[in-house]
Design a protein around this motif. Structure first.
Motif, PDB file in Angstrom:
ATOM      1  N   ASN A  32      68.281  20.843  18.379  1.00 55.94           N
ATOM      2  CA  ASN A  32      67.833  22.151  18.179  1.00 55.94           C
ATOM      3  C   ASN A  32      66.499  22.662  18.286  1.00 55.94           C
ATOM      4  OD1 ASN A  32      70.659  22.820  17.961  1.00 55.94           O
ATOM      5  ND2 ASN A  32      70.499  24.007  16.015  1.00 55.94           N
ATOM      6  N   LEU A  33      65.609  21.743  17.638  1.00 53.91           N
ATOM      7  CA  LEU A  33      64.254  21.844  17.739  1.00 53.91           C
ATOM      8  C   LEU A  33      63.517  21.086  18.704  1.00 53.91           C
ATOM      9  CD1 LEU A  33      63.804  22.069  13.845  1.00 53.91           C
ATOM     10  CD2 LEU A  33      63.691  23.894  15.409  1.00 53.91           C
ATOM     11  N   SER A  34      64.269  20.359  19.671  1.00 53.18           N
ATOM     12  CA  SER A  34      63.696  19.588  20.772  1.00 53.18           C
ATOM     13  C   SER A  34      63.022  18.274  20.038  1.00 53.18           C
ATOM     14  CB  SER A  34      62.901  20.184  21.469  1.00 53.18           C
ATOM     15  OG  SER A  34      63.613  21.141  22.108  1.00 53.18           O
ATOM     16  N   LEU A  35      63.347  17.572  18.878  1.00 49.82           N
ATOM     17  CA  LEU A  35      62.598  16.471  18.197  1.00 49.82           C
ATOM     18  C   LEU A  35      63.294  15.166  18.645  1.00 49.82           C
ATOM     19  CD1 LEU A  35      62.274  18.066  14.622  1.00 49.82           C
ATOM     20  CD2 LEU A  35      60.462  18.035  16.714  1.00 49.82           C
ATOM     21  N   GLN A  36      62.821  14.135  18.410  1.00 48.38           N
ATOM     22  CA  GLN A  36      63.176  12.874  18.659  1.00 48.38           C
ATOM     23  C   GLN A  36      64.215  12.635  17.349  1.00 48.38           C
ATOM     24  OE1 GLN A  36      62.960  10.508  21.300  1.00 48.38           O
ATOM     25  NE2 GLN A  36      62.108  12.512  22.080  1.00 48.38           N
ATOM     26  N   LYS A  37      65.186  11.683  17.618  1.00 47.30           N
ATOM     27  CA  LYS A  37      65.955  11.089  16.492  1.00 47.30           C
ATOM     28  C   LYS A  37      65.362  10.711  15.229  1.00 47.30           C
ATOM     29  CE  LYS A  37      70.290   9.414  15.209  1.00 47.30           C
ATOM     30  NZ  LYS A  37      70.357   9.876  13.907  1.00 47.30           N
ATOM     31  N   SER A  38      65.242  11.176  14.065  1.00 49.20           N
ATOM     32  CA  SER A  38      64.671  10.392  12.989  1.00 49.20           C
ATOM     33  C   SER A  38      65.195   8.989  12.713  1.00 49.20           C
ATOM     34  CB  SER A  38      64.618  11.441  11.773  1.00 49.20           C
ATOM     35  OG  SER A  38      63.917  12.551  12.039  1.00 49.20           O
ATOM     36  N   LYS A  39      64.491   8.225  12.155  1.00 41.73           N
ATOM     37  CA  LYS A  39      64.946   6.778  11.587  1.00 41.73           C
ATOM     38  C   LYS A  39      65.667   7.083  10.137  1.00 41.73           C
ATOM     39  CE  LYS A  39      61.495   4.429  14.059  1.00 41.73           C
ATOM     40  NZ  LYS A  39      60.675   5.685  14.538  1.00 41.73           N
ATOM     41  N   SER A  40      65.328   8.095   9.524  1.00 41.32           N
ATOM     42  CA  SER A  40      65.740   8.374   8.127  1.00 41.32           C
ATOM     43  C   SER A  40      66.563   9.792   8.148  1.00 41.32           C
ATOM     44  CB  SER A  40      64.857   8.447   6.981  1.00 41.32           C
ATOM     45  OG  SER A  40      64.386   6.854   6.981  1.00 41.32           O
ATOM     46  N   ASN A  41      67.616   9.763   7.161  1.00 41.43           N
ATOM     47  CA  ASN A  41      68.156  10.909   6.628  1.00 41.43           C
ATOM     48  C   ASN A  41      67.907  11.303   5.207  1.00 41.43           C
ATOM     49  OD1 ASN A  41      69.571  11.688   9.194  1.00 41.43           O
ATOM     50  ND2 ASN A  41      71.027   9.945   8.819  1.00 41.43           N
ATOM     51  N   LEU A  42      68.261  12.419   4.828  1.00 46.97           N
ATOM     52  CA  LEU A  42      67.830  12.951   3.642  1.00 46.97           C
ATOM     53  C   LEU A  42      68.650  12.004   2.527  1.00 46.97           C
ATOM     54  CD1 LEU A  42      67.604  16.697   3.767  1.00 46.97           C
ATOM     55  CD2 LEU A  42      65.619  15.146   3.750  1.00 46.97           C
ATOM     56  N   SER A  43      68.008  11.585   1.472  1.00 46.41           N
ATOM     57  CA  SER A  43      68.730  10.992   0.275  1.00 46.41           C
ATOM     58  C   SER A  43      69.619  12.021  -0.369  1.00 46.41           C
ATOM     59  CB  SER A  43      67.862  10.469  -0.735  1.00 46.41           C
ATOM     60  OG  SER A  43      66.973  11.512  -1.287  1.00 46.41           O
ATOM     61  N   GLN A  44      70.657  11.656  -1.167  1.00 42.81           N
ATOM     62  CA  GLN A  44      71.582  12.390  -1.954  1.00 42.81           C
ATOM     63  C   GLN A  44      70.606  13.372  -2.862  1.00 42.81           C
ATOM     64  OE1 GLN A  44      74.214  12.081   0.134  1.00 42.81           O
ATOM     65  NE2 GLN A  44      74.890  13.093  -1.451  1.00 42.81           N
ATOM     66  N   GLU A  45      69.530  13.029  -3.346  1.00 39.24           N
ATOM     67  CA  GLU A  45      68.715  13.748  -4.320  1.00 39.24           C
ATOM     68  C   GLU A  45      68.180  15.014  -3.559  1.00 39.24           C
ATOM     69  OE1 GLU A  45      65.176  13.249  -7.396  1.00 39.24           O
ATOM     70  OE2 GLU A  45      65.662  11.347  -6.255  1.00 39.24           O
ATOM     71  N   LEU A  46      67.681  14.487  -2.337  1.00 40.48           N
ATOM     72  CA  LEU A  46      67.019  15.435  -1.497  1.00 40.48           C
ATOM     73  C   LEU A  46      67.863  16.470  -0.857  1.00 40.48           C
ATOM     74  CD1 LEU A  46      64.343  13.457   0.267  1.00 40.48           C
ATOM     75  CD2 LEU A  46      63.889  15.280  -1.076  1.00 40.48           C
ATOM     76  N   LYS A  47      69.286  15.955  -0.684  1.00 38.59           N
ATOM     77  CA  LYS A  47      70.097  16.814  -0.113  1.00 38.59           C
ATOM     78  C   LYS A  47      70.460  18.103  -1.076  1.00 38.59           C
ATOM     79  CE  LYS A  47      72.454  14.304   3.443  1.00 38.59           C
ATOM     80  NZ  LYS A  47      73.815  13.868   3.851  1.00 38.59           N
ATOM     81  N   LYS A  48      70.411  17.501  -2.575  1.00 35.60           N
ATOM     82  CA  LYS A  48      70.913  18.626  -3.370  1.00 35.60           C
ATOM     83  C   LYS A  48      69.634  19.692  -3.528  1.00 35.60           C
ATOM     84  CE  LYS A  48      73.957  15.752  -6.214  1.00 35.60           C
ATOM     85  NZ  LYS A  48      73.851  14.890  -7.432  1.00 35.60           N
ATOM     86  N   ALA A  49      68.470  19.163  -3.486  1.00 36.04           N
ATOM     87  CA  ALA A  49      67.261  19.810  -3.339  1.00 36.04           C
ATOM     88  C   ALA A  49      67.072  21.050  -2.471  1.00 36.04           C
ATOM     89  CB  ALA A  49      66.035  19.095  -3.554  1.00 36.04           C
ATOM     90  N   MET A  50      67.444  20.348  -1.259  1.00 30.80           N
ATOM     91  CA  MET A  50      67.861  21.258  -0.015  1.00 30.80           C
ATOM     92  C   MET A  50      68.891  22.471  -0.213  1.00 30.80           C
ATOM     93  SD  MET A  50      65.405  20.317   1.648  1.00 30.80           S
ATOM     94  CE  MET A  50      64.220  19.084   1.591  1.00 30.80           C
ATOM     95  N   GLU A  51      69.814  22.199  -0.902  1.00 33.52           N
ATOM     96  CA  GLU A  51      71.148  23.047  -1.205  1.00 33.52           C
ATOM     97  C   GLU A  51      70.399  24.168  -2.119  1.00 33.52           C
ATOM     98  OE1 GLU A  51      74.193  20.472  -2.682  1.00 33.52           O
ATOM     99  OE2 GLU A  51      74.744  19.843  -0.855  1.00 33.52           O
ATOM    100  N   VAL A  52      69.609  23.893  -2.930  1.00 30.90           N
ATOM    101  CA  VAL A  52      69.038  24.907  -3.842  1.00 30.90           C
ATOM    102  C   VAL A  52      68.005  25.699  -2.991  1.00 30.90           C
ATOM    103  CG1 VAL A  52      67.496  25.052  -5.854  1.00 30.90           C
ATOM    104  CG2 VAL A  52      69.054  23.495  -5.954  1.00 30.90           C
ATOM    105  N   ARG A  53      67.154  24.948  -2.313  1.00 37.58           N
ATOM    106  CA  ARG A  53      66.383  25.570  -1.206  1.00 37.58           C
ATOM    107  C   ARG A  53      67.077  26.975  -0.385  1.00 37.58           C
ATOM    108  NH1 ARG A  53      63.693  24.898  -4.545  1.00 37.58           N
ATOM    109  NH2 ARG A  53      63.246  27.169  -3.866  1.00 37.58           N
ATOM    110  N   PHE A  54      68.198  26.210  -0.034  1.00 39.37           N
ATOM    111  CA  PHE A  54      68.994  26.999   0.885  1.00 39.37           C
ATOM    112  C   PHE A  54      69.632  28.524   0.211  1.00 39.37           C
ATOM    113  CE2 PHE A  54      73.456  28.011   2.643  1.00 39.37           C
ATOM    114  CZ  PHE A  54      72.990  28.266   3.904  1.00 39.37           C
ATOM    115  N   SER A  55      70.004  27.928  -0.753  1.00 33.28           N
ATOM    116  CA  SER A  55      70.689  29.201  -1.906  1.00 33.28           C
ATOM    117  C   SER A  55      69.625  29.964  -1.975  1.00 33.28           C
ATOM    118  CB  SER A  55      71.182  28.743  -3.023  1.00 33.28           C
ATOM    119  OG  SER A  55      70.389  28.485  -3.946  1.00 33.28           O
ATOM    120  N   LYS A  56      68.210  29.881  -2.235  1.00 31.58           N
ATOM    121  CA  LYS A  56      67.116  30.759  -2.843  1.00 31.58           C
ATOM    122  C   LYS A  56      66.747  31.595  -1.348  1.00 31.58           C
ATOM    123  CE  LYS A  56      66.091  29.030  -7.048  1.00 31.58           C
ATOM    124  NZ  LYS A  56      66.406  29.621  -8.128  1.00 31.58           N
TER     125      LYS A  56
END
Length: 167
Positions: A32-56
């Protein structure tokens, strides 16, 4: 769209839709953002942080930039290499709290130091922002070094955390 640019980086605040994709389908976000595929994905800990960010961010979509993750994109690679999270609008004292991460394969190249400089400069030029605050776990020496290099002052300590401040 707001974007912070430094010598090597673009920092892009993710809309709620993009933040959801970062957590659930990073490949689609990159498309969607016309970016190259990253070598890494978010850790479980970061996914949880993003879920908090999303809800806020959902609670105050007009001010989503104050609640979301700003992805750090390498201009050279056109790839997500990390992010900086804002943890809300400025409080009554003019404080804004940030959190941040760099994907492991991009650590040690000064990207976070560069990103923090750009973000704190942008934040301190916003209305009602007097301080940018970062908290770090006491054993996170690399993060302490980044904050020291970027001019943060260690101003408070709790049982588990050091609190740093830019004015």
């Amino acid at each position: 769209m707001i974007e912070i640019r430094t010598e090597r980086l673009r920092m892009i605040p993710l809309s709620t839709d993009h933040l959801r994709l970062l957590t659930n389908d990073q490949n689609q976000l990159e498309i969607n953002l016309s970016l190259q595929k990253s070598k890494s994905n978010l850790s479980q800990e970061l996914k949880k942080a993003m879920e908090v960010r999303f809800s806020k961010a959902l609670l105050d979509e007009q001010n989503y930039i104050w609640y979301t993750n700003w992805i750090m994109v390498s201009k050279n690679m056109n790839e997500i290499i990390g992010g900086i999270m804002l943890k809300g609008t400025p409080n009554d004292e003019g404080e804004v709290v940030i959190g941040y991460y760099t994907h492991p394969e991009h650590q040690g190249y000064g990207y976070m130091t560069e990103a923090i400089h750009g973000m704190k400069d942008w934040l301190l030029n916003q209305t009602n922002v007097r301080y940018v605050i970062a908290d770090t776990e006491k054993d996170n020496i690399a993060s302490h070094r980044v904050l020291e290099k970027t001019g943060a002052e260690l101003y408070q300590e709790t049982g588990e955390l050091f609190l740093w401040r830019y004015a």
